[in-house]
Design a protein around this motif. Structure first.
Motif, PDB file in Angstrom:
ATOM      1  N   TYR A 572       0.747  -1.055  -0.071  1.00 36.06           N
ATOM      2  CA  TYR A 572       0.035   0.026  -0.048  1.00 36.06           C
ATOM      3  C   TYR A 572       0.768   1.097  -0.141  1.00 36.06           C
ATOM      4  N   ASN A 573       0.732   2.012  -0.878  1.00 36.96           N
ATOM      5  CA  ASN A 573       1.544   3.395  -0.769  1.00 36.96           C
ATOM      6  C   ASN A 573       0.529   4.439  -0.901  1.00 36.96           C
ATOM      7  N   THR A 574       0.794   5.549  -0.092  1.00 38.98           N
ATOM      8  CA  THR A 574      -0.312   6.689  -0.131  1.00 38.98           C
ATOM      9  C   THR A 574       0.726   7.680   0.181  1.00 38.98           C
ATOM     10  N   SER A 575       0.001   8.907  -0.196  1.00 40.15           N
ATOM     11  CA  SER A 575       0.701  10.327   0.304  1.00 40.15           C
ATOM     12  C   SER A 575      -0.373  11.072   0.986  1.00 40.15           C
ATOM     13  N   ILE A 576      -0.008  11.909   1.758  1.00 39.33           N
ATOM     14  CA  ILE A 576      -0.885  12.884   2.445  1.00 39.33           C
ATOM     15  C   ILE A 576       0.053  14.353   2.601  1.00 39.33           C
ATOM     16  N   LYS A 577      -0.878  15.397   2.456  1.00 37.40           N
ATOM     17  CA  LYS A 577      -0.279  16.512   2.486  1.00 37.40           C
ATOM     18  C   LYS A 577      -0.248  16.842   4.107  1.00 37.40           C
ATOM     19  N   GLU A 578       0.765  17.740   4.063  1.00 36.02           N
ATOM     20  CA  GLU A 578       1.042  18.017   5.461  1.00 36.02           C
ATOM     21  C   GLU A 578      -0.064  19.028   6.068  1.00 36.02           C
ATOM     22  N   ASN A 579      -0.484  19.544   5.437  1.00 33.54           N
ATOM     23  CA  ASN A 579      -1.563  20.561   5.859  1.00 33.54           C
ATOM     24  C   ASN A 579      -2.734  20.119   5.829  1.00 33.54           C
ATOM     25  N   GLU A 580      -2.978  18.653   5.680  1.00 35.19           N
ATOM     26  CA  GLU A 580      -4.088  18.152   5.810  1.00 35.19           C
ATOM     27  C   GLU A 580      -4.728  18.408   7.035  1.00 35.19           C
ATOM     28  N   PRO A 581      -5.683  18.427   7.217  1.00 36.94           N
ATOM     29  CA  PRO A 581      -6.377  18.542   8.655  1.00 36.94           C
ATOM     30  C   PRO A 581      -6.345  17.377   9.116  1.00 36.94           C
ATOM     31  N   MET A 582      -6.555  17.502  10.685  1.00 39.07           N
ATOM     32  CA  MET A 582      -6.551  16.130  11.349  1.00 39.07           C
ATOM     33  C   MET A 582      -7.853  15.608  10.808  1.00 39.07           C
ATOM     34  N   GLY A 583      -7.636  14.158  10.847  1.00 43.12           N
ATOM     35  CA  GLY A 583      -9.118  13.593  10.410  1.00 43.12           C
ATOM     36  C   GLY A 583      -9.447  12.959   9.024  1.00 43.12           C
ATOM     37  N   THR A 584      -8.254  13.671   8.388  1.00 41.40           N
ATOM     38  CA  THR A 584      -8.509  13.548   6.908  1.00 41.40           C
ATOM     39  C   THR A 584      -7.914  11.938   6.905  1.00 41.40           C
ATOM     40  N   CYS A 585      -8.702  11.374   6.001  1.00 46.55           N
ATOM     41  CA  CYS A 585      -8.496   9.962   5.602  1.00 46.55           C
ATOM     42  C   CYS A 585      -7.545   9.654   4.404  1.00 46.55           C
ATOM     43  N   PHE A 586      -6.421   9.281   4.752  1.00 46.73           N
ATOM     44  CA  PHE A 586      -5.513   8.871   3.597  1.00 46.73           C
ATOM     45  C   PHE A 586      -5.292   7.419   3.231  1.00 46.73           C
ATOM     46  N   LEU A 587      -5.896   6.691   3.811  1.00 45.35           N
ATOM     47  CA  LEU A 587      -5.904   5.177   3.589  1.00 45.35           C
ATOM     48  C   LEU A 587      -6.953   4.394   4.126  1.00 45.35           C
ATOM     49  N   GLN A 588      -7.759   3.670   3.425  1.00 40.84           N
ATOM     50  CA  GLN A 588      -8.857   2.870   3.962  1.00 40.84           C
ATOM     51  C   GLN A 588      -8.595   1.543   3.661  1.00 40.84           C
ATOM     52  N   LEU A 589      -8.740   0.743   4.898  1.00 41.42           N
ATOM     53  CA  LEU A 589      -8.559  -0.671   4.895  1.00 41.42           C
ATOM     54  C   LEU A 589      -9.671  -1.121   5.724  1.00 41.42           C
ATOM     55  N   LYS A 590     -10.072  -2.274   5.183  1.00 39.82           N
ATOM     56  CA  LYS A 590     -11.282  -3.085   5.997  1.00 39.82           C
ATOM     57  C   LYS A 590     -10.792  -3.749   7.147  1.00 39.82           C
ATOM     58  N   VAL A 591     -11.213  -3.388   8.303  1.00 38.78           N
ATOM     59  CA  VAL A 591     -10.954  -4.012   9.545  1.00 38.78           C
ATOM     60  C   VAL A 591     -12.118  -4.405  10.399  1.00 38.78           C
ATOM     61  N   SER A 592     -12.185  -5.297  10.972  1.00 41.86           N
ATOM     62  CA  SER A 592     -13.361  -5.618  11.791  1.00 41.86           C
ATOM     63  C   SER A 592     -12.991  -5.533  13.270  1.00 41.86           C
ATOM     64  N   GLU A 593     -12.196  -5.025  13.569  1.00 42.39           N
ATOM     65  CA  GLU A 593     -11.792  -4.896  14.876  1.00 42.39           C
ATOM     66  C   GLU A 593     -10.752  -3.584  15.092  1.00 42.39           C
ATOM     67  N   PRO A 594     -10.571  -3.103  16.454  1.00 37.70           N
ATOM     68  CA  PRO A 594      -9.762  -1.952  16.732  1.00 37.70           C
ATOM     69  C   PRO A 594      -8.377  -2.393  16.090  1.00 37.70           C
ATOM     70  N   LEU A 595      -7.783  -1.253  15.285  1.00 37.94           N
ATOM     71  CA  LEU A 595      -6.503  -1.426  15.012  1.00 37.94           C
ATOM     72  C   LEU A 595      -5.576  -0.573  15.770  1.00 37.94           C
ATOM     73  N   ASP A 596      -4.443  -1.413  15.806  1.00 36.36           N
ATOM     74  CA  ASP A 596      -3.344  -0.651  16.516  1.00 36.36           C
ATOM     75  C   ASP A 596      -2.070  -0.541  15.452  1.00 36.36           C
ATOM     76  N   LEU A 597      -1.921   0.985  15.289  1.00 39.85           N
ATOM     77  CA  LEU A 597      -0.884   1.413  14.295  1.00 39.85           C
ATOM     78  C   LEU A 597       0.280   1.710  14.806  1.00 39.85           C
ATOM     79  N   VAL A 598       1.459   1.138  14.332  1.00 39.54           N
ATOM     80  CA  VAL A 598       2.855   1.551  14.764  1.00 39.54           C
ATOM     81  C   VAL A 598       3.269   2.664  13.761  1.00 39.54           C
TER      82      VAL A 598
END
Length: 1443
Positions: A572-598
Motif C-alpha cells: 500500500y503506498n499513499t501520500s498525504i499533504k502536510e497541511n491536511e487537517p486532522m481527520g483526513t483519511c488518507f488510507l482505507q482498509l477494511k478491518v473488523s476490530e480495533p487497529l493498533d498502528l505503529v
C-alpha cells in the motif's frame, strides 16, 4: 237128480237119443216131408223173440210133448237160441247178427220117432253203415295237375251185403269251385273210389281243400259214413315276386349316419317254400355303383352304407330286384328314389383380414372411433336358409364394434378411444351362425394388440433430487442417479437423460450418463464459487415425436478450509499533504476490530532519524454489514409422517457489525412455504460470551409426499440497524416417502369372459394397480387370496397377468369369482387392496346329447284323432345356452304300412319340445305296433337317437259273432260226466285283448257247462236212462243261452241259443223210487230217532245235576259275593220276561271249581302266554270270541230287542234300553269246557285280602273261576276293589307297601265289557277332591236303572235322560273275621268330584300312579252299577247331574 227121481223118463230119454243117433247114422227121412222146416228172423231182434214152433214141421195130426235137439251143422247154437224141448217153441237167446251167423240148422226128434229138420235163416237188415278204413286221409296234388287226373282213395267197407252194401259216394262239403269229382268202380263186394281233378288247380288261390266224402249204402233210409280228405296243393314256381309298390320314394337328411335304415321295400311271392322266399338286392350295374346304399337281402330294409353329401348329389335312383329262391328264380324290379335333403352340415366359413400394414391383429392406440380394424367375409356351402349367416362380435370390453352393409362383408371398427397403457390387448370372438335347424356356428377368437404411440412423457421417480457431496472430489466421481419411467413401450418408452446447460448453475461441473441417469463430476468443485449448484436434468424418450420431462437436482457442496487470508494488495503506498487537517483519511482498509498502528517518523537527514509511536484506532460501528448465513444452502430430508411441531433444522446468520442493533437478527420465510407448513422461530444462544441468533424451522402441518415432495424455502435474516441490512439463504426440505397410501386398482372390479376350451397357460386378463407412494413403497405384488380353491388360475406377482392353470368346465361351474390382492411393500405392515375378478366361462359344445334309455315305449289308443300326443321324448345335454338347446327330428318311421296308406308318414315331432304326435288315426286291427327313431341334435351337430316303440291299444269296437245263429246238439245215450256233446264258436273282428272270446252260460245249468275258452258244451253228470223208459223215447229238448264276451267288464257280448236233445237221458225226469233208497231212508230215520232219545235223556240228567248243584252251593253264597243279582225277584210289577240279570264274564262262572289243579301254560288264560307276565292279549281274544259265540242277554224280551235294534248307532251315552251296556255274556263254565279245565286254577291255597282290614280265607277260590258271590260294599262304605278298575288309584301308603311277589308274578288280567269299563272310569276318584264316605239308607223299593257311561268328549247326547250316578249296592258279612290289612289296597270312595259336569272322568290318577289292583282276587261280579232290590245308597250332598 231128476233122472233118479223119475227113472222111467230117464230110460226113455236114453232110448230116444240112441234112436236119434241111429236114425241120423242110417239116414232116415224127416217126418211128413222132404223139405226142412224153414224159419226166418230178422237180425237185431231183441232177445227172447219167438222164431217159430218145431211142431209146425211134424206131420199133420201129430203132436208131441217133448223133443230132442241135434245140431246138424256142427256148431253150438245154445248161446244164440232157446229151444223149449217140451213145447217146441224156438226163441232167440240174444240179439242175432246176420253178419256173424246167417243160418242155424238142427234136427228135432219127438218120442214118436218123428224127426223135424229145422233151418233158421237170419235175414240181413241194414244195420251197418259203410265204414272208411280211416276217418281222415291226406292227399298231395301238384297245382299244375291236368284236369282228369285220378287219385285212388280208400273205399268204404259195409258189413251188410247185397243192396245194403256200399252203393255210392258223395262230396258233401269242401269242394270249392268244383275242383274235384268222384268216380267209382265195382270190384266184387267193394265199390272202389277215385278222386278226379275236375278244374285247374292254383295253389296261390287255394292251397288246401278239406273234402268231406260221404259213403252211403242201399238201405232205406241210407246209412252213411264220412271221411275227411285233406287235399294239399303242392306249389310250383309259377309266380314271380311282386313289390307292393312299383316305385318307392323317401327323403333323407344328408346328416344320416351310415347304418341308418332308410326304408323297407316289400315284395311277396305267392308261391310257397323256397319258391316263395324273396331275396332282395340292388342292381349295381344300373344304379348306385359307388355303393352308397345297402339292402338286407331278407328283410328288404335299405340302409345307408356311406355318408351322403347334398352338395355333391341331391337325388339317388336305385334299382332294386326281388327274386325268389326257386330252382329257376323269377325276378321283379322296383325303383327307389332317395332324395337327399340338405342338412345344415356345413359350418359357416370365416375369413378375417386384419387391416394393419403387416396384416397382423393390432391397432394403434391413437386410432379414432370409427377406424376399421379387420375385414370379415363369411360363406356357407349349404343352400337356401342354411346359407344365411349372422355374424356377431363378442369381447373387447365395448372398445370395438361390428358393422356391415350386405351381410356378407363385416368390418370390425374402433368404438371407443383406446389406451394401451390401460389395456394393451383385447380378446375378440367373432361368431358366424347360420339359419339351420339346429344352427351351426363358426367361431374365431383372436387377440387385438394395441400398439403404442408416444403419448406419455417420461416421469421421474421423484419430483426433485438432492445430494450432498464434499467440495473436494475428483472429476468422474459418482454424485447420484436419477430414474424416470415411461408408460409407452418400445422406442417410445426408451429414455435418454441429459443436463440442461446453464453457466449460472455451473452445469459444466457435472455430466450424466444418458442411458443410466448416473450423474458424475466433470470438473473441480468450488464451494466458494457456488455452494449449491442446481442442475436441470432432462429425460427424453426416443419416440418419433420425442416427449420429455425435467427434474431439478440440487447438489449441496460441503466447504473445506482450502483458502488462507489474502490482502487485497501486497503493498500500500499513499501520500498525504502536510497541511491536511486532522481527520483526513488518507488510507482505507477494511478491518473488523480495533487497529493498533505503529507509526514511524523518519526525517530526511542522513542518516535519517526516526521515531516510533503507537496509534490505536478505535473503529465505531455502523450498520455497514449485511447478515451472512453460515451455510450457503440448507438441506434437510424428513419423513412425510413427521409429526407437526418437530424441528426440521436450525440455521444461523452472522452480522459483521458489532453493535447490538446492527448485529441483532430476525429470521423470516420469504417464499417456498407452500400451504404454510413451516415456521421459523428465532432464539438467542450465548456461547463463549458471544450472543448467537439462531433460527429453527418448525413443522406446523402434516406433510404429504404425494402432494409436495420437496420444499424450496427462501429464508431471510434481517438485522436491526438503520438502514436495515438483510440476507437470504435457500433451504431445501426434501420429503421422504413413507408407506402411507394403499395401492388402488385401476378398476373396481374385473370381468372377463373366456371359453371353456381355452388352453392352459392362456392369459385371461391383466389386472393393474397403482400406488402413489414411491420407491419400494410403490413396488406392487399381486396374489389370489380367495375364491380359487381348485387352483384354476394364477396371477403373476409382478405383472398382474392372470393365466389359466387348469382346464375349465362350464358344466361343472359356469362362473368363477375370486379375489386378487395387491400389496405395496414387503414390510411388516404393508398396505393392500382387493378387487374381485369374475371369469364367466363361455360354453362350447363339448358335451354330446344322450337319451337316458335306448328304447322307449309309448301307448296310444286306436281311433284317436290325428295330432294326438303320443309321448314326449327328452334328451339330456349338459351344455347350456345355444349349445344345450336340442332340436328333435324323426329320422326313421314306417311309410306305406298296411292300413295306413301309400307314402304316408305316421308321426311328426315338435322340434323344440320333443312332443311326438300322430298324423292320422290308428286302427288296432290293421296296425298295432310302430317303431320310430327320434334324433336329438345340438347346435354343434352332435346327436343322439332313441327308438320309440309305439303300441296301439285296441278298443272293443265289434260284437262277437257266432258262426251259426243257433246250435243243435244231441246228448247220446249213456254219455258220461265230462263228455263233450258239441261246440259253439264265435269270432270277433277286434284284435288283442278285445278279440279274445270267453263263453259262458247266462243261466247256470245243473246238467251242462261250457268251456270258457273253446266253447265246448260239456256234461256235468252222467246221462244214463232208466231201463223202464227204453220203449218210451219221447223227444225232449233243453235250451241254453250261451254268451260270447270279451274278458273285460266293458267288453261287448253276443248271445246264442243251443237246443239240446236230451231224449236219451234222464235229465228233467223224476227219479225212480227204488227199494234201496227206501231202505236207506228208513235206516237213517231210525238212527236219528235213537240219537234224539239219547240226547233228551242227557239233557234231563244234566238238568237234575245242575239243580242239585245249585242247592248245594246256596250256603256258600252267604259268605261270598254273588255274581248274579236279579231285578226284584218277588216284585210283581215286573214281568218275568223283563227280569235282567248281570252276567259274568268267562272266568266268573257260578259253578264250583276245584282248587289246586296244575296251572297249565299255553292256554289263552295262561299269564305267560305272550311275551310278558300278565299279558292281556290272549284273554282279550277269548272274550271277543266269547262275545261272538254267545248272545248278549238271553232274557231280554222281544220288544226290547226290537227297540234296541231300531234305535240307531250307539252314541256312547246310556239310555233306557241300554241295559245291554251293563250286561255281559253268559257262557258260564260251558265256555271253558273247550279249554284246559283245571289248568285254569292256581296251585296251592290262595289268600285273598279285603280293603277293610279283613281277609277271605278261601281255599276254594281259583284264579280265573270263582264261586258265585255278591258284588258288595264293605262296612266302611268303600266298594270292593277286587279286580275292579277302581282299585287302580293307589295311596302313598300302598305305593310304599310290600307286595307278595309270588302272587304278582302269577297274576293275569281279567276283562269286562266296554260299558263296565266306562262306568268304572267314571268311579275313579279325583285327586283334588276330598274323600267322602257313603252312608247307607233305609231299604227302599229300587227302580231299575243303569248308570250312563262317561263321555270321552264333552258333547252330550241330545236324547240322554237325566240320571244321577248310580252306585253299586254293598252287603256286609258278619261271618268274615278280621284279618291284617292287605299289602295292596284301594281306596275306591266315590265323590261328586269323580266326574266333571260333562261326565268326563279325571284320568290323571291313571297316568300318575302305579296300579294297585290286587291281581289275585278275581272273583268279583261286574263292576257296573248293580240292579238290586235290597240296598240303595244316596249322597244327599251330591246334586243331581243333568245332561
Amino acid at each position: 237128480m231128476d233122472l233118479l227121481k223119475n227113472p222111467q223118463p230117464k230110460c226113455q230119454s236114453i232110448f230116444l237119443w240112441l234112436q236119434l243117433l241111429s236114425g241120423v247114422s242110417i239116414g232116415w227121412s224127416v217126418a211128413g216131408s222132404d223139405e226142412p222146416l224153414m224159419l226166418q228172423i230178422d237180425e237185431e231182434q231183441p232177445a227172447y223173440t219167438i222164431i217159430g214152433d218145431i211142431n209146425a214141421g211134424l206131420p199133420p195130426g201129430r203132436t208131441t210133448s217133448s223133443f230132442f235137439i241135434h245140431e246138424t251143422d256142427g256148431t253150438s247154437m245154445s248161446s244164440d237160441l232157446i229151444i223149449d224141448e217140451t213145447t217146441g217153441i224156438i226163441k232167440t237167446a240174444k240179439v242175432l247178427d246176420h253178419e256173424s251167423r246167417d243160418m242155424y240148422k238142427f234136427v228135432a226128434v219127438n218120442w214118436g220117432g218123428d224127426a223135424v229138420e229145422v233151418v233158421i235163416i237170419v235175414n240181413d237188415i241194414n244195420d251197418n253203415s259203410p265204414v272208411f278204413p280211416n276217418s281222415q286221409m291226406k292227399l298231395h296234388v301238384p297245382e299244375q295237375t291236368p284236369v282228369g287226373t285220378r287219385f285212388r282213395l280208400d273205399s268204404a267197407i259195409d258189413a251188410d251185403g247185397g243192396q245194403f252194401n256200399t252203393q255210392g259216394y258223395l262230396i258233401k262239403d269242401g269242394n270249392i269251385g268244383q275242383a274235384f269229382r268222384l268216380e267209382t268202380k265195382r270190384m266184387a263186394e267193394t265199390l272202389d273210389l277215385e278222386l278226379v281233378v275236375n278244374n285247374p288247380l292254383d295253389r296261390e288261390k287255394r292251397s288246401t281243400y278239406t273234402l268231406v266224402i260221404e259213403a252211403f249204402d242201399g238201405g232205406s233210409p241210407h246209412r252213411t259214413s264220412q271221411m275227411t280228405l285233406d287235399v294239399s296243393i303242392l306249389d310250383v314256381n309259377d309266380n314271380a315276386p311282386i313289390f307292393n309298390q312299383t316305385r318307392y320314394y323317401t327323403m333323407i337328411s344328408e346328416s344320416l349316419q351310415p347304418g341308418t335304415s332308410l326304408l323297407q321295400v316289400f315284395a311277396t311271392d305267392v308261391d310257397e317254400g323256397n319258391n316263395g322266399v324273396v331275396i332282395y338286392e340292388i342292381n349295381r350295374r344300373q344304379s348306385d355303383p359307388n355303393q352308397y346304399f345297402a339292402i338286407d337281402s331278407k328283410t328288404g330294409v335299405i340302409k345307408l352304407n356311406k355318408g351322403l353329401d347334398y352338395e355333391m348329389k341331391k337325388v339317388h335312383e336305385l334299382v332294386v330286384q326281388a327274386k325268389d329262391n326257386g330252382t329257376e328264380p323269377e325276378v321283379t324290379t322296383a325303383f327307389v328314389t332317395v332324395e337327399v335333403k340338405d342338412y345344415n352340415d356345413n359350418q359357416p366359413t370365416l375369413t378375417i383380414i386384419f387391416l394393419s400394414e403387416d396384416g397382423s391383429p393390432h391397432i394403434s392406440e391413437g386410432a379414432q372411433p370409427g377406424q376399421f380394424v379387420a375385414r370379415i367375409s363369411v360363406s356357407d356351402p349349404d343352400y337356401g336358409e342354411y346359407a344365411k349367416v349372422n355374424v356377431s362380435l363378442d369381447g373387447g370390453d365395448g372398445k370395438f364394434g361390428l358393422t356391415t352393409k350386405d351381410n356378407i362383408i363385416y368390418l370390425i371398427c374402433v368404438d371407443q378411444v383406446l389406451d394401451r397403457e390401460e389395456q394393451d390387448a383385447y380378446q375378440l370372438s367373432v361368431m358366424a351362425t347360420d339359419s339351420g335347424t339346429p344352427p351351426l356356428r363358426a367361431e374365431s377368437t383372436f387377440t387385438i394388440h394395441v400398439t403404442d404411440v408416444n403419448d406419455n412423457p417420461p416421469v421421474f421417480d421423484h419430483m426433485g433430487y438432492r445430494q450432498s457431496i464434499p467440495e473436494v472430489l475428483y472429476p468422474g466421481s459418482f454424485v447420484l442417479q436419477v430414474t424416470a419411467t415411461d408408460k409407452d413401450e418400445g422406442s417410445n418408452g426408451e429414455i435418454l437423460y441429459s443436463i440442461v446447460s446453464n453457466t449460472k448453475s455451473h452445469s459444466d461441473w457435472f455430466t450424466i450418463d444418458q442411458v443410466t441417469g448416473v450423474i458424475t463430476t466433470a470438473a473441480t468443485l468450488d464451494y466458494e464459487t457456488d455452494p449449491a449448484p442446481r442442475l436441470t436434468v432432462m429425460a427424453t424418450d426416443r419416440g418419433n415425436t420425442p416427449m420429455s420431462s425435467s427434474v431439478t437436482v440440487t447438489i449441496a457442496i460441503q466447504d473445506v478450509n482450502d483458502n488462507e487470508p489474502v490482502f487485497s494488495s501486497n503493498f500500500y503506498n499513499t501520500s498525504i499533504k502536510e497541511n491536511e487537517p486532522m481527520g483526513t483519511c488518507f488510507l482505507q482498509l477494511k478491518v473488523s476490530e480495533p487497529l493498533d498502528l505503529v507509526i514511524e517518523a523518519r526525517d530526511g537527514g542522513s542518516p535519517p532519524l526516526s521515531s516510533l509511536t503507537t496509534v490505536q484506532i478505535q473503529v465505531q460501528d455502523i450498520n455497514d454489514h449485511s447478515p451472512t448465513f453460515t451455510h450457503r444452502v440448507y438441506m434437510a430430508d424428513i419423513l412425510e409422517d413427521l409429526r407437526p411441531g418437530s424441528t426440521i433444522f436450525t440455521l444461523e446468520a452472522m452480522d459483521s457489525d458489532i453493535s447490538q442493533d446492527n448485529s441483532g437478527l430476525d429470521y423470516t420465510i420469504v417464499s417456498g412455504n407452500t400451504a404454510n407448513v413451516f415456521q421459523v422461530e428465532s432464539s438467542v444462544k450465548v456461547e463463549n460470551g458471544q450472543f448467537r441468533t439462531l433460527g429453527s424451522i418448525l413443522l406446523l402441518d402434516a406433510l404429504d409426499f404425494e402432494t409436495v415432495a420437496e420444499y424450496n424455502l427462501t429464508i431471510a435474516a434481517s438485522d436491526r440497524g438503520i438502514p436495515q441490512q438483510s440476507a437470504v439463504v435457500y433451504a431445501i426440505v426434501t420429503i421422504q416417502d413413507v408407506n402411507d397410501n394403499p395401492p388402488v386398482f385401476n378398476r373396481t372390479q374385473y370381468k372377463v369372459t373366456v371359453s371353456e376350451s381355452v388352453a392352459v397357460g392362456t392369459e385371461i386378463v391383466r389386472v393393474a394397480a397403482h400406488d402413489p407412494d414411491s420407491g419400494q413403497n410403490s413396488v406392487l405384488r399381486y396374489t389370489i387370496t380367495s375364491g380359487d380353491e381348485n387352483g384354476l388360475f394364477a396371477v403373476s406377482e409382478v405383472t398382474g397377468i392372470v393365466r389359466l392353470m387348469k382346464t375349465l368346465d362350464r358344466e361343472a361351474q359356469d362362473q368363477h369369482i375370486f379375489i386378487i390382492q395387491v400389496t405395496d411393500s414387503q414390510g411388516p405392515h404393508p398396505n393392500f387392496a382387493l378387487v374381485p375378478l369374475t371369469v364367466q366361462v363361455k360354453d362350447v359344445n363339448d358335451n354330446h346329447p344322450f337319451f337316458p334309455m335306448e328304447r322307449l315305449s309309448a301307448n296310444i289308443r286306436e281311433n284317436l284323432p290325428a295330432h294326438s300326443l303320443v309321448a314326449k321324448v327328452h334328451a339330456i345335454d349338459f351344455d347350456c345356452g345355444i349349445f344345450g338347446k336340442l332340436q328333435y327330428s324323426i329320422i326313421s318311421q314306417p311309410i306305406s304300412q298296411p292300413g295306413i296308406g301309400k307314402d304316408k308318414e305316421i308321426f311328426y315331432i315338435n322340434q323344440s319340445s320333443g312332443e311326438l304326435h300322430t298324423k292320422l288315426s290308428f286302427d288296432f286291427e290293421k296296425l298295432n305296433s310302430v317303431q320310430v327313431v327320434v334324433k336329438a341334435v345340438d347346435s354343434g351337430n352332435s346327436s343322439a337317437t332313441v327308438t320309440v316303440q309305439v303300441l296301439v291299444t285296441g278298443e272293443d269296437e265289434y260284437d262277437p259273432v257266432f258262426v251259426n245263429p243257433t246250435y243243435t246238439f244231441v246228448v247220446p245215450e249213456n254219455a258220461k260226466k265230462g263228455q263233450r256233446i258239441g261246440q259253439v264258436m264265435a269270432t270277433d273282428e277286434d284284435g288283442g285283448l278285445d278279440g279274445i272270446i270267453l263263453y259262458s252260460l247266462l243261466t247256470p245249468s245243473q246238467y251242462f257247462k261250457v268251456n270258457k275258452s273253446t266253447g265246448d258244451l260239456i256234461l256235468k253228470m252222467d246221462s244214463q236212462r232208466g231201463q223202464s223208459e227204453q220203449s218210451n223215447r219221447e223227444t225232449r229238448t233243453m235250451t241254453l243261452n250261451i254268451q260270447a264276451k270279451g274278458p273285460l267288464a266293458t267288453s261287448r257280448s253276443t248271445i246264442t241259443q243251443a237246443s239240446i236233445d236230451i231224449t236219451q237221458t234222464s235229465f228233467g225226469l223224476a227219479p225212480e223210487m227204488n227199494l234201496l233208497l227206501i231202505v236207506a231212508l228208513a235206516v237213517s230215520l231210525g238212527i236219528g230217532g235213537i240219537l234224539a232219545i239219547i240226547g233228551l235223556a242227557l239233557v234231563i240228567v244234566r238238568a237234575k245235576r245242575k239243580k242239585n248243584h245249585d242247592e248245594g252251593s246256596s250256603q256258600l253264597n252267604q259268605i261270598q259275593d254273588n255274581t248274579l243279582q236279579k231285578l226284584a225277584p218277588d216284585d210283581a210289577t215286573l214281568p218275568a220276561s223283563d227280569r235282567i240279570y248281570h252276567q259274568t264274564l268267562p272266568g266268573y262262572s257260578a259253578e264250583p271249581t276245584v282248587v289246586g289243579g296244575p296251572y297249565t301254560r299255553g292256554d289263552s288264560i295262561d299269564p305267560s302266554h305272550s311275551s310278558g307276565r300278565g299279558s292281556a292279549e290272549a284273554a282279550e281274544d277269548d272274550e271277543i270270541r266269547m262275545i261272538n259265540e254267545y248272545p248278549r242277554v238271553s232274557s231280554i224280551t222281544s220288544s226290547m230287542q226290537e227297540h234296541v235294534s231300531t234305535r240307531g248307532p250307539d252314541s256312547g251315552i246310556q239310555q233306557d234300553t241300554d241295559q245291554m251296556s251293563d250286561i255281559s255274556t253268559e257262557p258260564g263254565m260251558e265256555w271253558f269246557k273247550h279249554k284246559k279245565g283245571s289248568g285254569l286254577l292256581m296251585a296251592g291255597p290262595q289268600h285273598l285280602y279285603r280293603d277293610d282290614g279283613g281277609a277271605y280265607v278261601g281255599p276254594g277260590v281259583g284264579l280265573g273261576v270263582s264261586q258265585t258271590k255278591d258284588y258288595a260294599f264293605a262296612e266302611d262304605g268303600r266298594p270292593s276293589a277286587q279286580g275292579s278298575l277302581t282299585a287302580i288309584v293307589a295311596s302313598d301308603e300302598e305305593l310304599r307297601g310290600s307286595y307278595n311277589w309270588d302272587y304278582l308274578l302269577n297274576w293275569c288280567p281279567q276283562f269286562q265289557p266296554l260299558a263296565s269299563v266306562f262306568t268304572e272310569i267314571a268311579r275313579l276318584k279325583d285327586e283334588s277332591a276330598p274323600r267322602k264316605h257313603f252312608q247307607s239308607k233305609p231299604k227302599v223299593d229300587p227302580k231299575p236303572r243303569i248308570d250312563p257311561p262317561p263321555l270321552i268328549t264333552s258333547v252330550a247326547h241330545p236324547n240322554a235322560m237325566s240320571v244321577p250316578p248310580r252306585l253299586a249296592v254293598g252287603r256286609t258279612h258278619s261271618q268274615v273275621t278280621a284279618m291284617p290289612r292287605s299289602p295292596i289296597t284301594s281306596d275306591a270312595s266315590i265323590t261328586s268330584a269323580a266326574m266333571s259336569p260333562s261326565f268326563s272322568p279325571s284320568l290323571s290318577p291313571l297316568a300318575a300312579r302305579s296300579p294297585a289292583v290286587s291281581p289275585f282276587d278275581v272273583s268279583q261280579g261286574p263292576s257296573t252299577s248293580i240292579i238290586s232290590t235290597e240296598h240303595s245308597l244316596h249322597n244327599p250332598e251330591e246334586p243331581e247331574l243333568r245332561i
